[in-house]
Write a protein that holds these residues in place. Structure first.
Motif, PDB file in Angstrom:
ATOM      1  N   PHE A  21       0.814  -1.214   0.000  1.00  0.00           N
ATOM      2  CA  PHE A  21       0.000   0.000   0.000  1.00  0.00           C
ATOM      3  C   PHE A  21       0.852   1.269   0.000  1.00  0.00           C
ATOM      4  O   PHE A  21       0.418   2.306  -0.509  1.00  0.00           O
ATOM      5  CB  PHE A  21      -1.013  -0.026   1.147  1.00  0.00           C
ATOM      6  CG  PHE A  21      -2.122  -1.017   0.896  1.00  0.00           C
ATOM      7  CD1 PHE A  21      -3.049  -0.785  -0.106  1.00  0.00           C
ATOM      8  CD2 PHE A  21      -2.207  -2.191   1.626  1.00  0.00           C
ATOM      9  CE1 PHE A  21      -4.063  -1.700  -0.368  1.00  0.00           C
ATOM     10  CE2 PHE A  21      -3.217  -3.110   1.378  1.00  0.00           C
ATOM     11  CZ  PHE A  21      -4.143  -2.865   0.378  1.00  0.00           C
ATOM     12  N   PHE A  26      -0.682   5.144  -0.931  1.00  0.00           N
ATOM     13  CA  PHE A  26      -1.589   5.439   0.170  1.00  0.00           C
ATOM     14  C   PHE A  26      -0.797   6.126   1.278  1.00  0.00           C
ATOM     15  O   PHE A  26       0.391   5.884   1.457  1.00  0.00           O
ATOM     16  CB  PHE A  26      -2.233   4.162   0.697  1.00  0.00           C
ATOM     17  CG  PHE A  26      -3.268   3.557  -0.229  1.00  0.00           C
ATOM     18  CD1 PHE A  26      -3.289   3.823  -1.589  1.00  0.00           C
ATOM     19  CD2 PHE A  26      -4.215   2.701   0.258  1.00  0.00           C
ATOM     20  CE1 PHE A  26      -4.234   3.252  -2.426  1.00  0.00           C
ATOM     21  CE2 PHE A  26      -5.170   2.121  -0.563  1.00  0.00           C
ATOM     22  CZ  PHE A  26      -5.183   2.400  -1.900  1.00  0.00           C
ATOM     23  N   ILE A  43      -7.176   6.714   2.933  1.00  0.00           N
ATOM     24  CA  ILE A  43      -7.531   6.583   1.534  1.00  0.00           C
ATOM     25  C   ILE A  43      -8.271   7.859   1.146  1.00  0.00           C
ATOM     26  O   ILE A  43      -9.213   8.266   1.827  1.00  0.00           O
ATOM     27  CB  ILE A  43      -8.436   5.362   1.288  1.00  0.00           C
ATOM     28  CG1 ILE A  43      -7.718   4.078   1.722  1.00  0.00           C
ATOM     29  CG2 ILE A  43      -8.853   5.276  -0.174  1.00  0.00           C
ATOM     30  CD1 ILE A  43      -8.579   2.840   1.654  1.00  0.00           C
ATOM     31  N   GLY A  44      -7.826   8.496   0.097  1.00  0.00           N
ATOM     32  CA  GLY A  44      -8.484   9.707  -0.371  1.00  0.00           C
ATOM     33  C   GLY A  44      -7.822  10.968   0.143  1.00  0.00           C
ATOM     34  O   GLY A  44      -6.958  10.936   1.017  1.00  0.00           O
ATOM     35  N   SER A  47      -8.614  12.417   4.082  1.00  0.00           N
ATOM     36  CA  SER A  47      -8.184  11.598   5.229  1.00  0.00           C
ATOM     37  C   SER A  47      -9.331  11.253   6.171  1.00  0.00           C
ATOM     38  O   SER A  47      -9.148  11.174   7.375  1.00  0.00           O
ATOM     39  CB  SER A  47      -7.055  12.290   5.992  1.00  0.00           C
ATOM     40  OG  SER A  47      -5.945  12.494   5.159  1.00  0.00           O
ATOM     41  N   MET A  51      -8.098   2.960   6.438  1.00  0.00           N
ATOM     42  CA  MET A  51      -7.974   1.527   6.213  1.00  0.00           C
ATOM     43  C   MET A  51      -7.089   0.962   7.315  1.00  0.00           C
ATOM     44  O   MET A  51      -5.933   1.350   7.446  1.00  0.00           O
ATOM     45  CB  MET A  51      -7.357   1.232   4.843  1.00  0.00           C
ATOM     46  CG  MET A  51      -7.136  -0.253   4.608  1.00  0.00           C
ATOM     47  SD  MET A  51      -6.480  -0.614   2.958  1.00  0.00           S
ATOM     48  CE  MET A  51      -4.893   0.204   3.015  1.00  0.00           C
ATOM     49  N   PHE A  78     -13.803  -2.269  -2.970  1.00  0.00           N
ATOM     50  CA  PHE A  78     -13.501  -0.866  -2.719  1.00  0.00           C
ATOM     51  C   PHE A  78     -13.417  -0.146  -4.052  1.00  0.00           C
ATOM     52  O   PHE A  78     -12.755  -0.617  -4.970  1.00  0.00           O
ATOM     53  CB  PHE A  78     -12.161  -0.724  -1.984  1.00  0.00           C
ATOM     54  CG  PHE A  78     -12.203  -1.262  -0.591  1.00  0.00           C
ATOM     55  CD1 PHE A  78     -12.755  -0.522   0.438  1.00  0.00           C
ATOM     56  CD2 PHE A  78     -11.693  -2.517  -0.308  1.00  0.00           C
ATOM     57  CE1 PHE A  78     -12.800  -1.017   1.729  1.00  0.00           C
ATOM     58  CE2 PHE A  78     -11.734  -3.020   0.976  1.00  0.00           C
ATOM     59  CZ  PHE A  78     -12.289  -2.267   2.003  1.00  0.00           C
ATOM     60  N   ILE A  80     -12.370   3.485  -5.871  1.00  0.00           N
ATOM     61  CA  ILE A  80     -11.628   4.727  -5.696  1.00  0.00           C
ATOM     62  C   ILE A  80     -11.886   5.615  -6.902  1.00  0.00           C
ATOM     63  O   ILE A  80     -11.726   5.188  -8.039  1.00  0.00           O
ATOM     64  CB  ILE A  80     -10.116   4.448  -5.544  1.00  0.00           C
ATOM     65  CG1 ILE A  80      -9.860   3.602  -4.293  1.00  0.00           C
ATOM     66  CG2 ILE A  80      -9.332   5.752  -5.481  1.00  0.00           C
ATOM     67  CD1 ILE A  80      -8.414   3.163  -4.130  1.00  0.00           C
ATOM     68  N   ASP A 120      -5.319  -6.988  -4.271  1.00  0.00           N
ATOM     69  CA  ASP A 120      -4.134  -6.796  -3.438  1.00  0.00           C
ATOM     70  C   ASP A 120      -3.537  -8.141  -3.016  1.00  0.00           C
ATOM     71  O   ASP A 120      -4.008  -9.204  -3.439  1.00  0.00           O
ATOM     72  CB  ASP A 120      -4.425  -5.866  -2.258  1.00  0.00           C
ATOM     73  CG  ASP A 120      -5.372  -6.453  -1.213  1.00  0.00           C
ATOM     74  OD1 ASP A 120      -5.503  -7.687  -1.113  1.00  0.00           O
ATOM     75  OD2 ASP A 120      -5.979  -5.649  -0.475  1.00  0.00           O
ATOM     76  N   TRP A 126     -10.163  -4.118  -5.601  1.00  0.00           N
ATOM     77  CA  TRP A 126     -10.211  -2.663  -5.661  1.00  0.00           C
ATOM     78  C   TRP A 126     -10.619  -2.253  -7.064  1.00  0.00           C
ATOM     79  O   TRP A 126     -10.102  -2.788  -8.043  1.00  0.00           O
ATOM     80  CB  TRP A 126      -8.836  -2.088  -5.327  1.00  0.00           C
ATOM     81  CG  TRP A 126      -8.387  -2.414  -3.943  1.00  0.00           C
ATOM     82  CD1 TRP A 126      -7.853  -3.603  -3.505  1.00  0.00           C
ATOM     83  CD2 TRP A 126      -8.434  -1.568  -2.812  1.00  0.00           C
ATOM     84  NE1 TRP A 126      -7.570  -3.530  -2.168  1.00  0.00           N
ATOM     85  CE2 TRP A 126      -7.914  -2.287  -1.709  1.00  0.00           C
ATOM     86  CE3 TRP A 126      -8.866  -0.253  -2.608  1.00  0.00           C
ATOM     87  CZ2 TRP A 126      -7.815  -1.739  -0.443  1.00  0.00           C
ATOM     88  CZ3 TRP A 126      -8.764   0.295  -1.347  1.00  0.00           C
ATOM     89  CH2 TRP A 126      -8.246  -0.452  -0.273  1.00  0.00           C
TER      90      TRP A 126
END
Length: 138
Positions: A21, A26, A43-44, A47, A51, A78, A80, A120, A126
């Protein structure tokens, strides 16, 4: 009401997952310790989505349930939001370079979306998606 949302993921090897990650880009969440049983990432951009990675036995202990076999089914997907089709392809390449598997190559969908997907190190899926709402059918 909700300050953050946490996704608690079971992983076989914390160190390998942290490496994966991190290579994905990330952001490490330094609010939580990184140990041999747990780690945390944001993630993003804002904040708000956290995860948490827990070694399988630890997550089983506090979830009071067995860990899903990701080879037989998907427990969660997930998604994104990507800024562009190029970012989708870049993230897919990062996932492959970090040891993940691509299950859906980047491609256009329905004339207004571009997406792809990776798996992953522990089989979690994902989805990366860029949406151009100006092209969305009305």
């Amino acid at each position: 009401m909700t300050k953050e949302i946490w996704a608690n993921l079971p992983v076989a090897d914390i160190s390998k997952s942290v490496d994966f990650f991190t290579k994905m880009g990330f952001t490490k969440n330094d609010k939580f310790p990184f140990t041999d049983t747990m780690a945390s990432f944001f993630i993003g951009e804002k904040s708000k989505f956290v995860m948490m990675l827990f070694r399988n036995d630890i997550l089983e202990g506090f979830s009071a349930n067995k860990i899903s076999d990701t080879l037989k089914g998907t427990e969660v997907l997930f998604s994104i939001d990507a800024e562009s089709p190029a970012e989708v392809d870049e993230m897919l390449q990062k996932a492959a370079d970090a040891g993940g598997k691509i299950y859906a190559k980047g491609g256009e969908k329905d004339g207004w979306m571009y997406g792809g997907g990776f798996i992953d190190l522990d089989g979690h899926r994902w989805n990366l998606l860029h949406m151009d709402f100006s092209k969305m059918p009305k």
